[in-house]
Design an enzyme around this catalytic site. Structure first.
Site, short mmCIF file in Angstrom:
data_model
loop_
_atom_site.label_atom_id
_atom_site.label_comp_id
_atom_site.label_asym_id
_atom_site.label_seq_id
_atom_site.Cartn_x
_atom_site.Cartn_y
_atom_site.Cartn_z
N HIS A 213 5.80 42.22 21.28
CA HIS A 213 6.70 42.40 22.71
C HIS A 213 6.29 43.39 23.56
O HIS A 213 6.97 43.90 24.40
CB HIS A 213 8.28 42.59 22.13
CG HIS A 213 8.75 41.38 21.45
ND1 HIS A 213 9.29 40.22 22.25
CD2 HIS A 213 8.93 41.09 20.16
CE1 HIS A 213 9.74 39.48 21.27
NE2 HIS A 213 9.50 39.95 20.17
N GLY B 84 5.73 31.51 13.67
CA GLY B 84 5.19 32.69 14.30
C GLY B 84 3.84 33.17 14.16
O GLY B 84 3.28 33.81 14.67
N SER C 284 1.28 28.47 16.88
CA SER C 284 0.82 27.05 16.92
C SER C 284 0.65 26.46 18.50
O SER C 284 -0.02 25.65 18.78
CB SER C 284 1.76 26.15 16.20
OG SER C 284 2.93 26.30 16.70
N ASP D 160 -1.10 35.43 22.97
CA ASP D 160 -1.28 34.51 22.09
C ASP D 160 -2.50 33.53 22.73
O ASP D 160 -3.34 33.07 21.79
CB ASP D 160 -0.02 33.59 21.96
CG ASP D 160 0.91 34.26 21.06
OD1 ASP D 160 0.53 35.49 20.46
OD2 ASP D 160 2.11 33.69 21.11
#
Length: 410
Positions: free
Chosen positions: A46, A138, A141, A186
């Site tokens: 985060h 998590g 994907s 990500d």
């Protein structure tokens, strides 16, 4: 298609299978097959949407996209994992609109939309997907799906985009089209990670550094514990945390929480105490207070800097306590853990792990556990036994092997 001599046996077999399934669905051969990986994040949770530091590594688990261009402005997508009930979703590119409720198809559709919205000459395509990245664990994907799509369209239409630009456009697809306010980590991990390395990323200027991460060479192993508790980042809690971070930055008069120095954290918390409902964290609804959110982000950035320093010094074992401290912060300050994640970390520590923490956005998903290689099996057994004793579904446990980022297979 090109030959597969450069591929591992597993990649070659999966590429052939994905191409064969494409033929079954669309009645013709694909122009190519592309892959993008899932990821775990070693440290920096985060922090990416707060302009901070992150250190993900790509997993060997990948989403494969077989694709061929179309000339009629139609995008057709089909998934081999049962998404959409096995039906092919057909969309017109000129009719794509952000925030459309397209289910899983919204992710590849959003990528096509983001590329076109950026002025890039992207036409229609047929796409078929096969994935080994666990959904809802998590392990990102969604980013694997987005980046595999972006890379396929980049090649099909000769866009010549850099990997970082691909990641930014994939992030825009998830932010603006799907409606999940994720940071850039990500997608950058899926696009830019390299085999045998963790990626140290400064999310403010997108500076990257590939950090050698050969745990096996040091007699260590990093385990992933998929709790099988599905998380949904679009359910509002993730967006709430991001909004609270932005609220904290405004209250402190900084552009982002990255700008709050660790040494000045006490003063920042004192400043927030005058306005926050409960400056120590914990509002009546069980969510964190603004001060607690700020404390997590500032200390997590500090932990990121300490982890890179330990790795640079060849002290991989010393990052264990930093991982565990990160989990405590995510659990107590940011409040994004859950009973299963906490149990995985607690059981790992009791079994002699060097450190453990949840990884990813939270509210379920996976934990990572750093262990001596000789202790890995025993730690995995202890975690599994603890889940059974608590009445939880048995976790899926596997090693995190630093792997390659997105690439064309054939």
């Amino acid at each position: 298609m090109t030959d597969t001599d450069h591929l591992t046996a597993d990649d070659a077999a999966r590429a052939r299978h994905t191409a064969d399934r494409f033929r079954e669905v669309y009645g013709a051969a694909p122009a190519g097959v592309w892959a993008a990986p899932g990821r775990v994040n070693l440290i920096g949770e985060h922090t990416d949407y707060n302009d901070g530091f992150v250190m993900p590594l790509a997993l060997p688990h990948t989403t494969l996209a077989a694709a061929a261009p179309r000339t009629d402005g139609v995008l057709r997508v089909h998934s081999g994992d049962g998404s959409g009930g096995g039906q092919t979703v057909e969309l017109r590119l000129d009719a794509l609109r952000p925030a459309a409720d397209g289910g899983w198809a919204g992710y590849p559709a959003g990528v096509a939309w983001a590329l076109r919205d950026a002025g890039l000459p992207v036409g229609g395509a047929d796409l078929h997907y096969e994935s080994t990245v666990p959904v809802g664990a998590g392990l990102s994907s969604s980013a694997a799906l987005e980046v595999a799509t972006a890379l396929a369209l980049d090649d099909l239409y000769g866009l010549g985009l850099t990997r970082q630009r691909l990641a930014q456009l994939a992030q825009r697809a998830e932010n603006a089209f799907v409606g999940v306010p994720c940071g850039i980590m990500d997608q950058t991990a899926a696009a830019c990670c390299t085999d045998g390395h963790a990626l140290f990323l400064d999310t403010r200027d997108l500076a990257q550094r590939q950090v050698p991460f050969d745990l096996a060479g040091e007699g260590l192993r990093l385990l992933v514990v998929d709790t099988r508790v599905k998380h949904e980042l679009g359910d509002g809690a993730y967006a709430q945390r991001r909004a609270m971070c932005e609220r904290g930055a405004r209250a402190l008069g900084v552009h982002a929480l990255r700008d709050v120095p660790y040494a000045h954290l006490p003063e920042a918390l004192d400043k927030l105490a005058a306005t926050d409902e409960e400056p120590g964290g914990g509002k009546g609804d069980g969510g964190p207070g603004t001060a607690a959110v700020v404390r997590h982000v500032v200390t997590e950035n500090r932990r990121g800097e300490e982890v890179i320093a330990r790795l640079d010094a060849g002290e991989a074992r010393a990052i264990g306590p930093l991982l565990t401290a990160g989990h405590a912060s995510l659990r107590d300050d940011f409040r994004v853990s859950c009973a299963e994640l906490d149990l995985a970390v607690e059981a790992a520590g009791a079994a002699g792990a060097l450190g453990a923490r949840m990884t990813g956005g939270g509210f379920g998903g996976s934990a990572i556990v750093l262990v001596e290689e000789t202790d890995a099996d025993a730690v995995a057994v202890r975690i599994t036994e603890a889940f059974a004793a608590a009445g939880h579904t048995a976790p899926r446990i596997f090693p995190a092997v630093p792997s390659a980022g997105a690439r064309r297979l054939v």
